[in-house]
Motif scaffolding. Structure first.
Motif, PDB file in Angstrom:
ATOM      1  N   ARG A  85       0.836  -1.209   0.000  1.00  0.00           N
ATOM      2  CA  ARG A  85       0.000   0.000   0.000  1.00  0.00           C
ATOM      3  C   ARG A  85       0.864   1.250   0.000  1.00  0.00           C
ATOM      4  NH1 ARG A  85      -4.438   0.700   4.226  1.00  0.00           N
ATOM      5  NH2 ARG A  85      -4.856   2.433   2.792  1.00  0.00           N
ATOM      6  N   LEU A  86       1.978   1.201   0.720  1.00  0.00           N
ATOM      7  CA  LEU A  86       2.901   2.334   0.708  1.00  0.00           C
ATOM      8  C   LEU A  86       3.441   2.563  -0.699  1.00  0.00           C
ATOM      9  CD1 LEU A  86       4.716   4.456   2.093  1.00  0.00           C
ATOM     10  CD2 LEU A  86       6.367   2.624   2.495  1.00  0.00           C
ATOM     11  N   ARG A  87       3.805   1.489  -1.387  1.00  0.00           N
ATOM     12  CA  ARG A  87       4.301   1.619  -2.765  1.00  0.00           C
ATOM     13  C   ARG A  87       3.257   2.285  -3.646  1.00  0.00           C
ATOM     14  NH1 ARG A  87       8.203  -1.269  -5.485  1.00  0.00           N
ATOM     15  NH2 ARG A  87       8.361  -2.787  -3.778  1.00  0.00           N
ATOM     16  N   ASP A  88       1.999   1.880  -3.495  1.00  0.00           N
ATOM     17  CA  ASP A  88       0.924   2.477  -4.288  1.00  0.00           C
ATOM     18  C   ASP A  88       0.750   3.960  -3.949  1.00  0.00           C
ATOM     19  OD1 ASP A  88       0.512   0.000  -5.401  1.00  0.00           O
ATOM     20  OD2 ASP A  88      -1.175  -0.515  -4.091  1.00  0.00           O
ATOM     21  N   ASP A  89       0.891   4.283  -2.647  1.00  0.00           N
ATOM     22  CA  ASP A  89       0.748   5.678  -2.226  1.00  0.00           C
ATOM     23  C   ASP A  89       1.815   6.570  -2.846  1.00  0.00           C
ATOM     24  OD1 ASP A  89      -1.387   4.960  -0.685  1.00  0.00           O
ATOM     25  OD2 ASP A  89      -0.324   5.027   1.229  1.00  0.00           O
ATOM     26  N   LEU A  90       3.032   6.041  -2.922  1.00  0.00           N
ATOM     27  CA  LEU A  90       4.153   6.857  -3.375  1.00  0.00           C
ATOM     28  C   LEU A  90       4.191   7.026  -4.891  1.00  0.00           C
ATOM     29  CD1 LEU A  90       7.053   5.573  -1.067  1.00  0.00           C
ATOM     30  CD2 LEU A  90       5.641   7.619  -0.798  1.00  0.00           C
ATOM     31  N   GLY A  91       3.537   6.135  -5.611  1.00  0.00           N
ATOM     32  CA  GLY A  91       3.574   6.198  -7.071  1.00  0.00           C
ATOM     33  C   GLY A  91       3.197   7.552  -7.635  1.00  0.00           C
ATOM     34  N   PRO A  92       1.994   8.075  -7.308  1.00  0.00           N
ATOM     35  CA  PRO A  92       1.600   9.381  -7.863  1.00  0.00           C
ATOM     36  C   PRO A  92       2.483  10.534  -7.398  1.00  0.00           C
ATOM     37  CG  PRO A  92      -0.306   8.181  -7.007  1.00  0.00           C
ATOM     38  CD  PRO A  92       0.910   7.454  -6.541  1.00  0.00           C
ATOM     39  N   LEU A  93       3.104  10.394  -6.227  1.00  0.00           N
ATOM     40  CA  LEU A  93       3.923  11.479  -5.701  1.00  0.00           C
ATOM     41  C   LEU A  93       5.246  11.633  -6.440  1.00  0.00           C
ATOM     42  CD1 LEU A  93       3.445  10.902  -1.852  1.00  0.00           C
ATOM     43  CD2 LEU A  93       2.138  12.382  -3.372  1.00  0.00           C
ATOM     44  N   HIS A 119      -0.693   2.330   9.417  1.00  0.00           N
ATOM     45  CA  HIS A 119      -1.139   3.645   8.939  1.00  0.00           C
ATOM     46  C   HIS A 119      -0.130   4.719   9.304  1.00  0.00           C
ATOM     47  CE1 HIS A 119      -3.364   7.227   8.224  1.00  0.00           C
ATOM     48  NE2 HIS A 119      -3.701   7.435   9.478  1.00  0.00           N
ATOM     49  N   GLY A 120       0.350   4.691  10.551  1.00  0.00           N
ATOM     50  CA  GLY A 120       1.322   5.696  10.991  1.00  0.00           C
ATOM     51  C   GLY A 120       2.620   5.624  10.210  1.00  0.00           C
ATOM     52  N   ALA A 121       3.107   4.410   9.960  1.00  0.00           N
ATOM     53  CA  ALA A 121       4.371   4.255   9.227  1.00  0.00           C
ATOM     54  C   ALA A 121       4.237   4.762   7.795  1.00  0.00           C
ATOM     55  CB  ALA A 121       4.793   2.788   9.241  1.00  0.00           C
ATOM     56  N   ARG A 122       3.131   4.455   7.154  1.00  0.00           N
ATOM     57  CA  ARG A 122       2.930   4.955   5.785  1.00  0.00           C
ATOM     58  C   ARG A 122       2.857   6.480   5.766  1.00  0.00           C
ATOM     59  NH1 ARG A 122      -0.541   0.318   5.317  1.00  0.00           N
ATOM     60  NH2 ARG A 122      -2.331   1.591   5.939  1.00  0.00           N
ATOM     61  N   ALA A 123       2.145   7.047   6.730  1.00  0.00           N
ATOM     62  CA  ALA A 123       2.028   8.500   6.782  1.00  0.00           C
ATOM     63  C   ALA A 123       3.388   9.156   6.994  1.00  0.00           C
ATOM     64  CB  ALA A 123       1.065   8.909   7.895  1.00  0.00           C
ATOM     65  N   MET A 124       4.229   8.571   7.837  1.00  0.00           N
ATOM     66  CA  MET A 124       5.573   9.116   8.069  1.00  0.00           C
ATOM     67  C   MET A 124       6.394   9.118   6.781  1.00  0.00           C
ATOM     68  SD  MET A 124       6.491   7.160  11.617  1.00  0.00           S
ATOM     69  CE  MET A 124       5.250   7.026  12.905  1.00  0.00           C
ATOM     70  N   ARG A 172       8.467  17.634  12.278  1.00  0.00           N
ATOM     71  CA  ARG A 172       7.586  17.658  13.443  1.00  0.00           C
ATOM     72  C   ARG A 172       6.406  16.706  13.309  1.00  0.00           C
ATOM     73  NH1 ARG A 172       5.920  23.467  15.002  1.00  0.00           N
ATOM     74  NH2 ARG A 172       8.198  23.543  15.152  1.00  0.00           N
ATOM     75  N   PRO A 173       5.702  16.662  12.144  1.00  0.00           N
ATOM     76  CA  PRO A 173       4.591  15.700  12.038  1.00  0.00           C
ATOM     77  C   PRO A 173       5.045  14.254  12.213  1.00  0.00           C
ATOM     78  CG  PRO A 173       4.496  17.329  10.274  1.00  0.00           C
ATOM     79  CD  PRO A 173       5.820  17.506  10.943  1.00  0.00           C
ATOM     80  N   ILE A 174       6.234  13.932  11.710  1.00  0.00           N
ATOM     81  CA  ILE A 174       6.752  12.572  11.887  1.00  0.00           C
ATOM     82  C   ILE A 174       7.054  12.307  13.352  1.00  0.00           C
ATOM     83  CG2 ILE A 174       8.660  11.022  11.312  1.00  0.00           C
ATOM     84  CD1 ILE A 174       8.835  12.360   8.602  1.00  0.00           C
ATOM     85  N   ALA A 175       7.706  13.258  14.001  1.00  0.00           N
ATOM     86  CA  ALA A 175       8.047  13.090  15.417  1.00  0.00           C
ATOM     87  C   ALA A 175       6.782  12.934  16.264  1.00  0.00           C
ATOM     88  CB  ALA A 175       8.866  14.278  15.906  1.00  0.00           C
ATOM     89  N   GLU A 176       5.739  13.677  15.938  1.00  0.00           N
ATOM     90  CA  GLU A 176       4.496  13.583  16.706  1.00  0.00           C
ATOM     91  C   GLU A 176       3.841  12.219  16.522  1.00  0.00           C
ATOM     92  OE1 GLU A 176       2.264  16.887  15.305  1.00  0.00           O
ATOM     93  OE2 GLU A 176       3.279  18.355  16.590  1.00  0.00           O
ATOM     94  N   ARG A 177       3.867  11.694  15.307  1.00  0.00           N
ATOM     95  CA  ARG A 177       3.299  10.359  15.075  1.00  0.00           C
ATOM     96  C   ARG A 177       4.107   9.288  15.792  1.00  0.00           C
ATOM     97  NH1 ARG A 177      -0.575   9.350  11.378  1.00  0.00           N
ATOM     98  NH2 ARG A 177      -1.261  11.057  10.024  1.00  0.00           N
ATOM     99  N   VAL A 178       5.429   9.413  15.757  1.00  0.00           N
ATOM    100  CA  VAL A 178       6.287   8.454  16.447  1.00  0.00           C
ATOM    101  C   VAL A 178       5.984   8.462  17.941  1.00  0.00           C
ATOM    102  CG1 VAL A 178       8.663   7.894  17.071  1.00  0.00           C
ATOM    103  CG2 VAL A 178       8.121   8.534  14.728  1.00  0.00           C
TER     104      VAL A 178
END
Length: 286
Positions: A85-93, A119-124, A172-178
């Motif tokens: 799912r992460l691979r699919d997410d990154l494709g368009p980006l 979900h958190g790891a993909r978002a990071m 900061r968003p990554i640190a907050e999720r971690v």
């Protein structure tokens, strides 16, 4: 829980799921109709229509991702499926950008991931890749997931200027999720050679502390005295609250010190405060 209660709960979940699917279908229909209206509008030029359609599609995609991840937050995902799912997410980006993304898949034998962790790891990773695309100083990024049996290990390595630090605003968003997932974040940089972001996310929730009475056998009266000691009440106030003599209170406190291994009354109170989370040891007593 009775069989009828289980059946009722299952029916409620099915009804909630059906309602969610119907709502999403309606939202998709509205999005597609809006995009068609934008593209057919005689009042918009090609560039304006394309910009408006992209904005509409982006907003809808973000909403869909959020809703899907919320539905799956309580489910387990195979680690390879979560990475796919992460691979699919990154494709368009990255499809039309300058950033080359290398993805190193986790072993198929890795533990399934709690939905919240996946979900958190993909978002990071998405946040990091978007930041690298915007910054424009890196040409290649290597993303690796792995499992050590207890944690999901996420590594993000770029070939940029090597000036990244854990205090950078975009981290900061990554640190907050971690932090929200009780994980650990580390950032290392080598000037001229790039930076690395390493994240460790535990797969099991942090165990809740056991009440002191579960760890040490206490009588009912000792539990009452311990709770009041934790509140800061003195012997006379405890005696009055429990309607016992001051000497009886001293006897119970002495037993509590011996059973818990506390050296002082203050240490006993601290132990009680740290373990009696289901009670309210801060309640004031006369």
């Amino acid at each position: 829980m009775s069989i009828d209660e289980v059946a009722t709960g299952s029916r409620r979940q099915l009804v909630d799921h059906a309602r969610t699917v119907a709502e999403q279908a309606d939202q998709h229909a509205v999005t597609l109709e809006s995009m068609l209206a934008i593209l057919r509008s005689p009042r918009l030029g090609d560039r304006a229509a394309r910009t408006a359609a992209i904005d509409t599609a982006t907003t809808a995609l973000i909403g869909l991702r959020t809703a899907t991840d919320e539905q799956r937050s309580s489910m387990l995902e195979p680690v390879t499926g979560a990475f796919r799912r992460l691979r699919d997410d990154l494709g368009p980006l990255t499809r039309f950008g300058h950033l080359e993304v290398e993805l190193v898949e986790p072993p198929a034998s890795g533990r399934a991931l709690p939905g919240e962790v996946a979900h958190g790891a993909r978002a990071m990773v998405r946040t990091a890749v978007l930041a690298l695309v915007d910054r424009g100083d890196a040409h290649r990024v290597r993303i690796q997931w792995d499992c050590d049996g207890l944690n999901l290990l996420v590594g993000i390595r770029d070939d940029g200027r090597g000036e990244l630090s854990v205090h950078d605003d975009w981290l900061r968003p990554i640190a907050e999720r971690v932090a929200a997932l009780d994980g650990v974040l580390a950032v290392t940089s080598t000037p001229g050679w790039g930076s690395s972001i390493d994240v460790r996310l535990p797969l099991d929730p942090r165990p809740e502390p056991h009440p002191l009475a579960d760890l040490i056998p206490l009588t009912s009266r000792e539990k009452d005295v311990l709770r009041l000691v934790a509140s800061g009440a003195r012997n006379h106030a405890i005696a009055r609250e429990l309607m016992i003599s001051d000497n009886t209170v001293k006897f119970h406190v002495s037993n509590l010190l011996r059973k818990t291994g506390a050296a002082t009354r203050s240490e006993l109170a601290a132990l009680a405060v740290s373990h009696y989370e289901h009670d309210d040891p801060r309640r004031a007593y006369p």
